[in-house]
Design a protein around this motif. Sequence first.
Motif, PDB file in Angstrom:
ATOM      1  N   ALA A  21       0.837  -1.207   0.000  1.00 23.73           N
ATOM      2  CA  ALA A  21       0.000   0.000   0.000  1.00 23.73           C
ATOM      3  C   ALA A  21       0.871   1.256   0.000  1.00 23.73           C
ATOM      4  O   ALA A  21       0.570   2.229  -0.701  1.00 23.73           O
ATOM      5  N   GLY A  22       1.972   1.202   0.758  1.00 20.28           N
ATOM      6  CA  GLY A  22       2.871   2.352   0.806  1.00 20.28           C
ATOM      7  C   GLY A  22       3.476   2.642  -0.555  1.00 20.28           C
ATOM      8  O   GLY A  22       3.507   3.801  -1.012  1.00 20.28           O
ATOM      9  N   VAL A  23       3.924   1.590  -1.235  1.00 25.50           N
ATOM     10  CA  VAL A  23       4.523   1.762  -2.564  1.00 25.50           C
ATOM     11  C   VAL A  23       3.481   2.291  -3.545  1.00 25.50           C
ATOM     12  O   VAL A  23       3.757   3.177  -4.364  1.00 25.50           O
ATOM     13  N   CYS A  24       2.261   1.770  -3.440  1.00 31.88           N
ATOM     14  CA  CYS A  24       1.186   2.244  -4.316  1.00 31.88           C
ATOM     15  C   CYS A  24       0.935   3.738  -4.088  1.00 31.88           C
ATOM     16  O   CYS A  24       0.778   4.512  -5.042  1.00 31.88           O
ATOM     17  N   PHE A  25       0.916   4.125  -2.814  1.00 28.57           N
ATOM     18  CA  PHE A  25       0.678   5.527  -2.457  1.00 28.57           C
ATOM     19  C   PHE A  25       1.732   6.421  -3.106  1.00 28.57           C
ATOM     20  O   PHE A  25       1.427   7.431  -3.750  1.00 28.57           O
ATOM     21  N   VAL A  26       2.980   6.011  -2.957  1.00 31.10           N
ATOM     22  CA  VAL A  26       4.082   6.783  -3.534  1.00 31.10           C
ATOM     23  C   VAL A  26       3.946   6.834  -5.058  1.00 31.10           C
ATOM     24  O   VAL A  26       4.115   7.885  -5.682  1.00 31.10           O
ATOM     25  N   ALA A  27       3.617   5.673  -5.661  1.00 34.29           N
ATOM     26  CA  ALA A  27       3.531   5.607  -7.117  1.00 34.29           C
ATOM     27  C   ALA A  27       2.408   6.497  -7.640  1.00 34.29           C
ATOM     28  O   ALA A  27       2.526   7.101  -8.705  1.00 34.29           O
ATOM     29  N   ILE A  28       1.320   6.599  -6.863  1.00 34.36           N
ATOM     30  CA  ILE A  28       0.208   7.442  -7.319  1.00 34.36           C
ATOM     31  C   ILE A  28       0.566   8.923  -7.183  1.00 34.36           C
ATOM     32  O   ILE A  28       0.293   9.731  -8.067  1.00 34.36           O
ATOM     33  N   LEU A  29       1.242   9.247  -6.092  1.00 33.67           N
ATOM     34  CA  LEU A  29       1.552  10.662  -5.852  1.00 33.67           C
ATOM     35  C   LEU A  29       2.684  11.183  -6.725  1.00 33.67           C
ATOM     36  O   LEU A  29       2.648  12.304  -7.202  1.00 33.67           O
ATOM     37  N   PHE A  30       3.701  10.333  -6.939  1.00 34.16           N
ATOM     38  CA  PHE A  30       4.914  10.860  -7.564  1.00 34.16           C
ATOM     39  C   PHE A  30       5.220  10.269  -8.939  1.00 34.16           C
ATOM     40  O   PHE A  30       6.331  10.375  -9.415  1.00 34.16           O
ATOM     41  N   GLY A  31       4.258   9.618  -9.556  1.00 38.09           N
ATOM     42  CA  GLY A  31       4.536   9.005 -10.850  1.00 38.09           C
ATOM     43  C   GLY A  31       4.396  10.003 -11.993  1.00 38.09           C
ATOM     44  O   GLY A  31       3.304  10.317 -12.420  1.00 38.09           O
ATOM     45  N   GLY A  32       5.508  10.516 -12.503  1.00 43.57           N
ATOM     46  CA  GLY A  32       5.463  11.398 -13.672  1.00 43.57           C
ATOM     47  C   GLY A  32       5.151  12.843 -13.311  1.00 43.57           C
ATOM     48  O   GLY A  32       5.767  13.412 -12.423  1.00 43.57           O
ATOM     49  N   GLU A  33       4.170  13.380 -14.005  1.00 38.29           N
ATOM     50  CA  GLU A  33       3.845  14.802 -13.865  1.00 38.29           C
ATOM     51  C   GLU A  33       3.609  15.226 -12.416  1.00 38.29           C
ATOM     52  O   GLU A  33       2.971  14.493 -11.647  1.00 38.29           O
ATOM     53  N   ARG A  34       4.096  16.407 -12.066  1.00 41.02           N
ATOM     54  CA  ARG A  34       3.895  16.913 -10.702  1.00 41.02           C
ATOM     55  C   ARG A  34       2.452  17.381 -10.535  1.00 41.02           C
ATOM     56  O   ARG A  34       1.995  18.272 -11.232  1.00 41.02           O
ATOM     57  N   LEU A  35       1.781  16.745  -9.559  1.00 44.03           N
ATOM     58  CA  LEU A  35       0.368  17.047  -9.364  1.00 44.03           C
ATOM     59  C   LEU A  35       0.154  18.495  -8.931  1.00 44.03           C
ATOM     60  O   LEU A  35      -0.783  19.150  -9.359  1.00 44.03           O
ATOM     61  N   TRP A  36       1.057  18.976  -8.082  1.00 45.15           N
ATOM     62  CA  TRP A  36       0.851  20.311  -7.497  1.00 45.15           C
ATOM     63  C   TRP A  36       1.122  21.421  -8.505  1.00 45.15           C
ATOM     64  O   TRP A  36       0.795  22.564  -8.276  1.00 45.15           O
TER      65      TRP A  36
END
Lengths: 278, 332
Positions: free
Chosen positions: B23-38
């Motif tokens: 779950a932790g890895v998934c969380f990181v992958a969703i937040l930091f995968g590619g384009e910067r969300l912010w």
Amino acid sequence: MATGIRNPVTADLPLAAFPYLAVRGVGFAYRRDAPVLRDLSFDLERGRLVNILGPNGSGKSTLLRILVGLLAPASGEVRLGGALLADYPRAALARRVGYVPQETAQATGFTVLETVLLGRSPHTGALGFEVPGDWYAARHALHLTETEQFAERSLDELSGGERQRVVIARALAQEPELILLDEPTAFLDIKHQHAIYGLLRRLVREGAKTVLCVSHDLDLAAAYADDLVLLDHGRVAAAGKPEDVLRAEILSPVYETPIEVRKDKATGRPLVLPRPQA
Amino acid sequence: MNPRPLTLRTYLQSIAAWTGLWAGVCFVAILFGGERLWALPSGEQVRGILAIRLYAVLTASVVGAALALAGLAFQALLRNPLADPFVLGVSGGAALGVILSSLLVTVVGAPLFGFLGALVTIGIIYAVAQRRGRIEPYTLLLTGIVVNAFCAAAIMLINSLVDPKQRGDVAYWMMGSINTFDPHWSLVGMVGGLTIATGAGFAFLAKGFNLVAVGEDTAGALGVRVERLRLVTFVAASLVTGASVALAGPIGFVGLICPHILRMAMGPDHRRLVPASFFFGATFLVLADLATRLLEGVGGQTPPVGVLTAMAGVPFFIYLLRVRWRRASEIR
């Protein structure tokens, strides 16, 4: 004829006809034209060490594989404790019959203790977790086979004799009544051969086990076994006390080699001396 | 070396720990995968990208878990450490099935055809490679190579015959990729359910896997019905392989890398390896998929995830062949 575990006593056979293990008219063939066992019958009483002898291809290993339930006899029947072997559920049979197959190279990565714990499988639940009783049985089996010092070692690091003792320990951890061994001393030197047979003897005497062992060594069998069963071309050629089976007139035709049998002056046991013509 | 004894408590604890890691890895992958969300201008776009990444992460998890479980099962039952759905040609057979289904039916038929393709392939491989109940390690791998070659040829044949407009990018798909342009949530759910069921089922077969690894006669004498275990395991492993190929194409070497890393770390006990492979396979492919999205920043295009697993898997295969093959060929 009524069969099954629920009612082991059938009408047509009196109780006395139910030995612990009864092999009756068993036949088996891997290929239809080459029968390995034909109409083979013998009894095994509880608490005895019995050695099966016979030339190569006489059906010794096949017989053991039938007795442990790995093969089903093509004809005849095998009864254990009065019930047909085929009627035992697989795990129930595994709790009563232990099997030490001919040694094969094993590179599983399991430690000795883990290997012996595998013998508890017929006793563990669906997920296979051991309870303290299982650990005790495994430790006890290591103790009996004097392999405790290897407990944390990998099986691959052990010598042939040590490994054979571990495999026997695994069968003991199974806590079976009957232990079947297929040439347990085949690759061992004299010292280790006697160590293994001494262990089997102790298991019968002190552990209340019944042991059925296949081997080629007539003298070892004569020294340690209570009874011998001599197979020839899938039939019982002779069965009984070592001095009754190990006789020149019986052995020579079975092994197709002139054989002389003398009496060992020190022990009184038969000594088998092959005399092949040069 | 020797971890704590397995009890229901330690077992559930380790599953909880694995779940946490995944779950932790998934969380990181969703937040930091590619384009910067912010850096995105609107919440609408953020939500859109999050949905795409969630789909990618869940797909990668399902496929990774399925392939690691299938690899572990094939290695145990074929008693060959190099067995892997891709190496054996099972993924190739599944891919052929999926391609056939794309000609005939809708996308929901793909997992079924993938399963059938995988099942037929493992049946052929087993029939060819076994001699009197023993499986020849070399024959097994060579059979995998030719089955793969056949399936690749058949796929190219089909592809060259159909209308060019329908072809799609088969070369890209055959490398194994997680397609986020055309998400099939229901398919992910279905394959995920199958994979979880298979993982749970394998947890109950793990004790049998351990015994078969020691020897088939030993397993039989200890109460395992070896033929039945093999049949059930092959069907289940083919099922999840076929379903995962339907979802993401034939991604290679996950079933080889994940179980072996775990074996090195925690030993040969399948009771531990089954849940570990499930979660580690999932985590591994999420990370690999994350890497493909990070690589997008380099060239502007996302490489298929199978490219990365193959590039990691081939050296790993060679290592196993060189260092562990001797031991492998001793297992008879």
